[in-house]
Design a protein around this motif. Structure first.
Motif, PDB file in Angstrom:
ATOM      1  N   MET A 234       4.429  -3.004   8.560  1.00 13.49           N
ATOM      2  CA  MET A 234       3.027  -2.884   8.152  1.00 13.49           C
ATOM      3  C   MET A 234       2.635  -1.443   7.887  1.00 13.49           C
ATOM      4  SD  MET A 234       0.957  -5.789  10.344  1.00 13.49           S
ATOM      5  CE  MET A 234       1.659  -5.385  11.927  1.00 13.49           C
ATOM      6  N   GLU A 235       3.221  -0.512   8.619  1.00  5.71           N
ATOM      7  CA  GLU A 235       2.956   0.900   8.355  1.00  5.71           C
ATOM      8  C   GLU A 235       3.476   1.292   6.970  1.00  5.71           C
ATOM      9  OE1 GLU A 235       3.846   5.316  10.334  1.00  5.71           O
ATOM     10  OE2 GLU A 235       4.556   3.474  11.307  1.00  5.71           O
ATOM     11  N   ASN A 236       4.640   0.775   6.604  1.00  7.88           N
ATOM     12  CA  ASN A 236       5.183   1.034   5.275  1.00  7.88           C
ATOM     13  C   ASN A 236       4.256   0.469   4.195  1.00  7.88           C
ATOM     14  OD1 ASN A 236       6.899   0.337   2.806  1.00  7.88           O
ATOM     15  ND2 ASN A 236       8.323   1.597   3.991  1.00  7.88           N
ATOM     16  N   LEU A 237       3.795  -0.764   4.389  1.00  3.48           N
ATOM     17  CA  LEU A 237       2.876  -1.368   3.416  1.00  3.48           C
ATOM     18  C   LEU A 237       1.553  -0.615   3.370  1.00  3.48           C
ATOM     19  CD1 LEU A 237       3.438  -5.199   3.985  1.00  3.48           C
ATOM     20  CD2 LEU A 237       4.386  -3.756   2.198  1.00  3.48           C
ATOM     21  N   SER A 238       1.119  -0.115   4.529  1.00  2.00           N
ATOM     22  CA  SER A 238      -0.133   0.649   4.572  1.00  2.00           C
ATOM     23  C   SER A 238      -0.032   1.907   3.710  1.00  2.00           C
ATOM     24  CB  SER A 238      -0.456   1.024   6.020  1.00  2.00           C
ATOM     25  OG  SER A 238      -1.595   1.852   6.090  1.00  2.00           O
ATOM     26  N   GLU A 239       1.111   2.587   3.759  1.00  4.39           N
ATOM     27  CA  GLU A 239       1.304   3.772   2.922  1.00  4.39           C
ATOM     28  C   GLU A 239       1.273   3.401   1.448  1.00  4.39           C
ATOM     29  OE1 GLU A 239       4.963   5.438   4.185  1.00  4.39           O
ATOM     30  OE2 GLU A 239       4.205   6.127   6.139  1.00  4.39           O
ATOM     31  N   GLN A 240       1.872   2.268   1.100  1.00  5.64           N
ATOM     32  CA  GLN A 240       1.846   1.836  -0.296  1.00  5.64           C
ATOM     33  C   GLN A 240       0.423   1.490  -0.736  1.00  5.64           C
ATOM     34  OE1 GLN A 240       4.985  -0.937  -1.517  1.00  5.64           O
ATOM     35  NE2 GLN A 240       5.979  -0.610   0.453  1.00  5.64           N
ATOM     36  N   ILE A 241      -0.349   0.895   0.158  1.00  5.00           N
ATOM     37  CA  ILE A 241      -1.735   0.549  -0.175  1.00  5.00           C
ATOM     38  C   ILE A 241      -2.555   1.813  -0.405  1.00  5.00           C
ATOM     39  CG2 ILE A 241      -3.863  -0.447   0.766  1.00  5.00           C
ATOM     40  CD1 ILE A 241      -2.137  -2.560   2.145  1.00  5.00           C
ATOM     41  N   GLU A 242      -2.338   2.838   0.429  1.00  6.70           N
ATOM     42  CA  GLU A 242      -3.066   4.095   0.256  1.00  6.70           C
ATOM     43  C   GLU A 242      -2.725   4.749  -1.084  1.00  6.70           C
ATOM     44  OE1 GLU A 242      -2.303   6.572   3.578  1.00  6.70           O
ATOM     45  OE2 GLU A 242      -3.303   5.260   5.017  1.00  6.70           O
ATOM     46  N   LEU A 243      -1.432   4.760  -1.430  1.00  7.90           N
ATOM     47  CA  LEU A 243      -1.034   5.339  -2.720  1.00  7.90           C
ATOM     48  C   LEU A 243      -1.621   4.545  -3.879  1.00  7.90           C
ATOM     49  CD1 LEU A 243       2.734   6.133  -1.999  1.00  7.90           C
ATOM     50  CD2 LEU A 243       0.830   7.752  -2.135  1.00  7.90           C
ATOM     51  N   LEU A 244      -1.653   3.230  -3.731  1.00  4.51           N
ATOM     52  CA  LEU A 244      -2.207   2.386  -4.785  1.00  4.51           C
ATOM     53  C   LEU A 244      -3.698   2.623  -4.934  1.00  4.51           C
ATOM     54  CD1 LEU A 244      -1.941   0.143  -6.859  1.00  4.51           C
ATOM     55  CD2 LEU A 244      -2.044  -1.522  -5.000  1.00  4.51           C
TER      56      LEU A 244
ATOM     57  N   ALA B 236      -3.839  -1.282 -16.417  1.00  8.33           N
ATOM     58  CA  ALA B 236      -3.267  -2.617 -16.254  1.00  8.33           C
ATOM     59  C   ALA B 236      -2.103  -2.618 -15.276  1.00  8.33           C
ATOM     60  CB  ALA B 236      -2.816  -3.165 -17.611  1.00  8.33           C
ATOM     61  N   ARG B 237      -1.354  -1.534 -15.202  1.00 11.22           N
ATOM     62  CA  ARG B 237      -0.256  -1.433 -14.242  1.00 11.22           C
ATOM     63  C   ARG B 237      -0.785  -1.479 -12.812  1.00 11.22           C
ATOM     64  NH1 ARG B 237       4.666   0.512 -16.171  1.00 11.22           N
ATOM     65  NH2 ARG B 237       5.085   1.380 -14.104  1.00 11.22           N
ATOM     66  N   SER B 238      -1.928  -0.854 -12.596  1.00 10.19           N
ATOM     67  CA  SER B 238      -2.529  -0.869 -11.259  1.00 10.19           C
ATOM     68  C   SER B 238      -2.897  -2.280 -10.843  1.00 10.19           C
ATOM     69  CB  SER B 238      -3.768   0.030 -11.229  1.00 10.19           C
ATOM     70  OG  SER B 238      -3.440   1.359 -11.564  1.00 10.19           O
ATOM     71  N   LEU B 239      -3.445  -3.051 -11.766  1.00 14.91           N
ATOM     72  CA  LEU B 239      -3.805  -4.433 -11.458  1.00 14.91           C
ATOM     73  C   LEU B 239      -2.560  -5.254 -11.139  1.00 14.91           C
ATOM     74  CD1 LEU B 239      -6.032  -6.530 -11.222  1.00 14.91           C
ATOM     75  CD2 LEU B 239      -5.795  -6.979 -13.670  1.00 14.91           C
TER      76      LEU B 239
END
Length: 354
Positions: free
Chosen positions: A188-198, A208-211
């Protein structure tokens, strides 16, 4: 780490499972068996490639952890027969895509759940693990022989005087569950970092790439939720159990795992809410961008309107138009076409329209 932009194959992997159809498991070409046989003063670590080598540990006076990597139907049936494990539990061990659960059957306690990992592409991978708790032994069954989350536990077993060495098989079972649940937070920490970058990418330059990345991330959260939420019920089954295999002093440790899985469940729900908010943020930003474009176009249209009107008037085929025969008429018309838009720009800026 980023996801592929259009990962439709991942959608099929997540939603194509049909529980009414019995899946076929591909049997492992080879198995690896690691055995830790220990008590408070000594420990023996053995590695085998045949399940028959584990049979001497039945009714052993020590506590024994038998970890089997790689599943084959014949091997599972042999070890279940030797350790008096019910055949229904053997079927669960060999199952594919099973929902995490906990069972008690004929003096054995059984639990099945998934270990979670994040691959190089940023997607969540699962590996099913089954554990059988019996008198003085724990048998764990895994698919992948190359990875698990139990290295820390193995180090504790090798340490003299550790609490794990001083306790029974029920504490060993708790420790295995605790390691799996703790690793959920790493995922979940790994996914959290990806969510922050996104989120940062959407705020800076959403497209459209972001979506597409938002949709891919939501799929991974579905996988996370599907594997984390049922573990709460699984751990609660150990807490409520009246089995003689669990000492009363060990129940408080399972309660600690329960607290962790409740926290993990809350985090999964928070991530899901964040992704919904992020999608709304993207749509709102897209609407704002469209509004800005329409605003500019409206201003340009307004500024060109006077020139269009003046040009239309002086372009009519009449002799009685004022100043049409004036030698300065052309310059007057052009001057009006420039002056009026400039005056309109001043009025628009004064009113804060742009």
């Amino acid at each position: 780490m980023i996801f592929p932009v259009f990962n439709t194959k991942r959608t099929k992997e997540i939603f194509s499972f049909n529980p009414t159809v019995i899946p076929t498991r591909e049997e492992a070409s080879e198995i690896k068996i690691q055995v830790f046989d220990y008590n408070a003063t000594e420990i023996h670590e053995k590695n085998y490639t045949k399940v028959e080598d584990c049979f001497p540990y039945v009714n052993n006076a020590n506590v024994t952890w038998i970890n089997i990597d790689g599943l084959r139907k014949a091997d599972v049936e042999k070890i279940c027969l030797q350790f008096n494990i019910h055949f229904l539990l053997g079927e669960d061990i060999l199952s594919v895509g099973q929902r995490p659960k906990m069972d008690e059957m004929e003096g054995m306690m059984f639990c099945l759940l998934n270990m979670l990992y994040v691959n190089k592409a940023g997607a969540v991978e699962t590996e099913q693990i089954s554990m059988v708790l019996g008198k003085n032994f724990v048998i764990s069954f895994q698919d992948d022989a190359d990875r698990d989350v139990f290295d820390g536990l193995r180090n504790k077993l090798k340490a003299n005087g550790s609490k794990l060495r001083q306790s029974g098989a029920d504490y060993l079972c708790y420790s295995l569950l605790d390691m799996i649940v703790d690793h959920y937070f790493v995922v979940m920490e790994n996914l959290s970092e990806q969510i922050e970058l996104l989120e940062e990418d959407i705020i800076r330059a959403g497209n459209a790439r972001s979506l597409a990345r938002i949709n891919n991330m939501r799929k991974e959260l579905i996988v996370l939720k599907r594997n984390v939420l049922p573990v709460r019920e699984l751990v609660n089954g150990f807490i409520r159990s009246d089995s003689d295999l669990l000492e009363e002093r060990t129940i408080k440790y399972f309660k600690d795992v329960y607290d962790h899985i409740v926290q993990a469940t809350d985090l999964v729900e928070n991530y899901r809410d964040m992704m919904m908010s992020m999608q709304d943020l993207y749509l709102n930003k897209a609407n704002m961008k469209l509004n800005e474009v329409m605003k500019v176009m409206a201003i340009v249209t307004c500024l060109l309107a006077p020139a269009t009107v003046i040009g239309g008037i002086f372009g009519m085929n009449f002799d009685s138009i004022p100043s049409i025969h004036n030698k300065y008429g052309f310059f007057i018309a052009v001057g009006l076409m420039l002056f009026i838009p400039l005056w309109m720009v001043r009025i628009f800026r004064k009113r804060g329209w742009f």
